[in-house]
Design an enzyme around this catalytic site. Sequence first.
Site, short mmCIF file in Angstrom:
data_model
loop_
_atom_site.label_atom_id
_atom_site.label_comp_id
_atom_site.label_asym_id
_atom_site.label_seq_id
_atom_site.Cartn_x
_atom_site.Cartn_y
_atom_site.Cartn_z
N ASP A 474 -6.51 22.73 20.11
CA ASP A 474 -5.00 22.67 20.42
C ASP A 474 -4.40 22.02 21.66
O ASP A 474 -4.93 22.29 22.59
CB ASP A 474 -3.91 23.66 20.19
CG ASP A 474 -3.26 24.14 18.81
OD1 ASP A 474 -2.16 23.86 18.95
OD2 ASP A 474 -2.45 25.28 18.28
N ASP A 544 2.70 21.75 11.49
CA ASP A 544 2.93 23.30 10.79
C ASP A 544 3.66 23.70 9.37
O ASP A 544 4.03 24.28 8.87
CB ASP A 544 3.47 23.95 12.27
CG ASP A 544 2.35 24.90 13.06
OD1 ASP A 544 1.32 24.29 13.06
OD2 ASP A 544 3.14 24.38 14.08
#
Length: 757
Positions: A474, A544
């Site tokens: 990430d 997301d």
Amino acid sequence: MIEERKGWFFISTRHSSYIMRISPTGHIEHIHYGGYIPSSAEGIGQIQGPDDIRLGDGTYYDEDHQHTFLSRMLQEYSVPGKGDTRESALIAEYRNGLITLDFIYHSHRIYSGKDYAILPQVSGDGADTLELTLRDTVLPVYLVLRYTSYEEEDVILRSAEIWNEMDDEVLLRTVSSMMLDLPDSEWDLMTFDGAWARERNEYRRPLAPGVVYVDSKLGFSSCEHNSLVFLLRPDADDSHGEAIAINQIYSGNHQERVEVSPFGLVRVIASINPFGFGWKLGKGESFRSPEAVLSYSCSGLDKLSASLHRFAERYIVRSQYGQMDRPIAINNWEATYFDFTEEKIMKLAATAASVGIELFVLDDGWFGRRTNDTRGLGDWTVNRSKLPEGLSGYADKIHSLGMKAGIWVEPEMVSMDSELYEKHPEWMIAIPGRRPSAGRHQYILDLSRADVIEYLFQSMSSVFSSGIDYVKWDANRNMSDYFTSSPDARFQGELFHRYIQGLYSLLDRLTSAFPDILFEFCSSGGNRYDLGALAFSPQGWVSDDTDAMERMRIQNGTLRGYPLSSMSNHVTASPNHQNLRRTGLEDRFGVACFGVLGYELDLNKLSDEELSVIKNQIAFYKAHRHTFQHGTFHHLPSSDGALFWAVESSDEMIILEYQERNGVNTGRHRRLRIPFADRDTVYSIERRGKHVFREDLGDLWKDYESVLHEPFSIRVSGAVLAEAGIALPPLFMGRGFEPATRVLMDNGADLYVVRKT
Ligand code: GLA
């Protein structure tokens, strides 16, 4: 195939030709990029015609070439100063600010394969390369243009290298991977833009005079503007018409410029973003641009996307992963956020294993002081109060459930509240004497520094060697306070690109040291969805936002340039954690299974009924996994407010019918049409049996329960499917239930399996 004939260069792929020639002045003149033309075709010289047009106020090349106006010549890589005042592919400053250069043909080389190295390394197996070397007319400065052609995929890979043999230093201000000049401006531009949680939405607009810039200044390729751009003829659509794709294999600041000149010529340039960029070239030094992918389709956007998908899976993604079937994951992030113990995650894992899930991903919060998002980044040692037996204990327990063990890391970042920052504040990107700006309470490590790369290689190696099978990599903020304190730094303008080079060298070392770990890239969702990331991580976290309605737009835009196997999609809770929309469990699944399926919700809060639905979903997905992950994607004609997607492999096709809203009393059947169905074949079509929950029907449940639900399973000729389409079973719309009535809610999805009989 690549050929040279009397100063003309022909790059041919199955459906396209790229033609250039050496002009009488020695410049590389672009002749054609589009449908295939054999090199022997009569009249090729007529494509551009002779130089016999004078321009009113134009600057001609020199007194011996009064008809040569570089501003109206289609070129391969334009530089400023000799009359071409359109956008430049290269701006190189020398001797105190001079920018005029003039590159003419010097030599060329055609060979099989691809022998030049640029990270990330794209495979050249079976490809052919043309290398054109140009030299400035006065100075010993060289430009090497490379074209590697992939015949089957209709792809040409391009890059440029500039090489300085002057005693003086050259400061590169703009370096492009490729430039493409086209002779007319009857094109639309399609771009893929957005923001966090609404990445890569598709935008289409006609070209008009002036310059359009598509770029990122975020330090990463960004969710704001993807580096993928399409030019398409105004009449082109998913299945018809000419279209050209351009994308860079680059994860940093990129820029795509599309210019319509006063003469209606189009110029497209794909480059490292000149914003904040500068690179010093001493004598004998050279600079290689990132590579760019160029592709052409004469039959619409789906064909173009299919070429890009095949190219990415065959040549960009590491070879063992291209066709590999990817595991179905459960990720604990939206199930627990930071609030987990080993006991809690093992319970989640056990339930996941019982429904057929194959990979457990332990997300943020397992290391150092990381109890919330204000602290701990940088300290990659396990937090024993969360995982008492360390990472290997965690991995062993997951393995004992028959699952693979995954872990989340965010190596490029540091929290001020961390041991790493206490020891090495100078490793953080920040300007001495200025308070740094923050993002999600965190800061970026300076990956242009060799010592930072070494630290990350060591700390990640120790994490990865604890029985880990999968890594989610990430990066959750964008760059600010551009400054490197690296002892090797020569020029601050090099930071952005050196950061990306550092990242690539780190990923290259790690993926070589741990070839069997499956990597997934992520960056606040889809802030780094690019071909550079894909070269190291065959799949990525798309966004997301997992709401089915948003995902239809995000996945649609993503699929324009990136393969199904690159898209990691999770079924999450309802109401959705990003927009609170309520969506049926089966509908969330229907959209998520176009790509790599996963789940990200607390399975232990679900009812037995819901778990058994998930079990069925997983069994269905596994039976069709290769198609969902590696099939050929098509848009089918929409009908009556519904979108239809198809994914096709050699033995089956799966179709998604998706509606944003349920209609009422429409008085007609929705139609399913497959324009490319084989007219001489008979197909079977079966609707996937969907579970209907009692709560969804409320008071109407009794009526629904009392009817006999007819499965939808038919046989139909390809001619019918292609030319007319078929009527799908009626939807519930206010008049009660018949045996064939389907229940499809708002944000609803149905799946069909189509096979040749
Ligand atoms: C980002 C990712 C999420 C999750 C969190 C963890 O926001 O996109 O999927 O991993 O970080 O902090």
